[in-house]
Design a protein around this motif. Sequence first.
Motif, PDB file in Angstrom:
ATOM      1  N   GLY A  13       0.842  -1.190   0.000  1.00  0.00           N
ATOM      2  CA  GLY A  13       0.000   0.000   0.000  1.00  0.00           C
ATOM      3  C   GLY A  13       0.875   1.236   0.000  1.00  0.00           C
ATOM      4  O   GLY A  13       2.095   1.144  -0.118  1.00  0.00           O
ATOM      5  N   ASN A  14       0.276   2.397   0.147  1.00  0.00           N
ATOM      6  CA  ASN A  14       1.046   3.639   0.197  1.00  0.00           C
ATOM      7  C   ASN A  14       1.998   3.670   1.388  1.00  0.00           C
ATOM      8  O   ASN A  14       3.119   4.159   1.287  1.00  0.00           O
ATOM      9  N   ASN A  15       1.539   3.159   2.527  1.00  0.00           N
ATOM     10  CA  ASN A  15       2.325   3.165   3.763  1.00  0.00           C
ATOM     11  C   ASN A  15       2.372   1.807   4.446  1.00  0.00           C
ATOM     12  O   ASN A  15       2.856   1.701   5.572  1.00  0.00           O
ATOM     13  N   SER A  16       1.839   0.782   3.815  1.00  0.00           N
ATOM     14  CA  SER A  16       1.692  -0.526   4.455  1.00  0.00           C
ATOM     15  C   SER A  16       2.161  -1.656   3.551  1.00  0.00           C
ATOM     16  O   SER A  16       2.084  -1.563   2.334  1.00  0.00           O
ATOM     17  N   ASP A  34       5.213  -1.712   8.059  1.00  0.00           N
ATOM     18  CA  ASP A  34       5.412  -0.465   7.335  1.00  0.00           C
ATOM     19  C   ASP A  34       5.944  -0.798   5.944  1.00  0.00           C
ATOM     20  O   ASP A  34       6.134  -1.965   5.599  1.00  0.00           O
ATOM     21  N   THR A  96      -3.320  -1.157  11.834  1.00  0.00           N
ATOM     22  CA  THR A  96      -2.858  -0.300  10.739  1.00  0.00           C
ATOM     23  C   THR A  96      -1.356  -0.061  10.831  1.00  0.00           C
ATOM     24  O   THR A  96      -0.740  -0.290  11.870  1.00  0.00           O
ATOM     25  N   HIS A  97      -0.802   0.460   9.742  1.00  0.00           N
ATOM     26  CA  HIS A  97       0.632   0.751   9.704  1.00  0.00           C
ATOM     27  C   HIS A  97       1.017   1.746  10.802  1.00  0.00           C
ATOM     28  O   HIS A  97       2.158   1.749  11.260  1.00  0.00           O
ATOM     29  N   ASP A 116      -4.250   1.974   1.587  1.00  0.00           N
ATOM     30  CA  ASP A 116      -3.466   1.174   2.523  1.00  0.00           C
ATOM     31  C   ASP A 116      -4.223  -0.058   2.986  1.00  0.00           C
ATOM     32  O   ASP A 116      -5.448  -0.102   2.973  1.00  0.00           O
ATOM     33  N   ARG A 118      -5.243  -2.765   5.953  1.00  0.00           N
ATOM     34  CA  ARG A 118      -5.596  -2.724   7.364  1.00  0.00           C
ATOM     35  C   ARG A 118      -5.975  -4.141   7.773  1.00  0.00           C
ATOM     36  O   ARG A 118      -6.696  -4.827   7.049  1.00  0.00           O
TER      37      ARG A 118
END
Length: 148
Positions: A13-16, A34, A96-97, A116, A118
Amino acid sequence: MKFGLKVIRIRQGNNSTLSEIYLDGQFICYGLEDIPREKKIPGSTCIPLGTYRLGFNRDGGMNGNYYDRYPKMHRGMIEIKDIPGFSYVYIHIGNTHKETAGCLLVGTQYVFQQGDYRLVQSITAYKKLYPLLAEFMAAGNVFIEVTE
């Protein structure tokens, strides 16, 4: 070298970073970290690919919190040891991240929201993984392999 846990990264994901977690070849749950970074940002960088030893860490506030929450099950935080440039990397509960702090979270399912991943039902996954992994670790050296 004895393997026990295998983390296979499957989506970004964008941050995960989403993964599947296997214990002794059997799918147990999903994992969340992360994102990978060329230059480590403490608490915001995933575990580097590789093989690491697992051990119990019985120090610190997180260990006390988990002992209070799970007194019949908890033997110490499961720590991923000897990661170059990292310390106190645990397998723990979270969704979550933003809750990873550089650690590996676990969940039974996942959703993709706003770019992202979850995790869902993190406590359920932890209660499934922890006793299995703790028993495996009590029988001898256990390693975790993080791969793509």
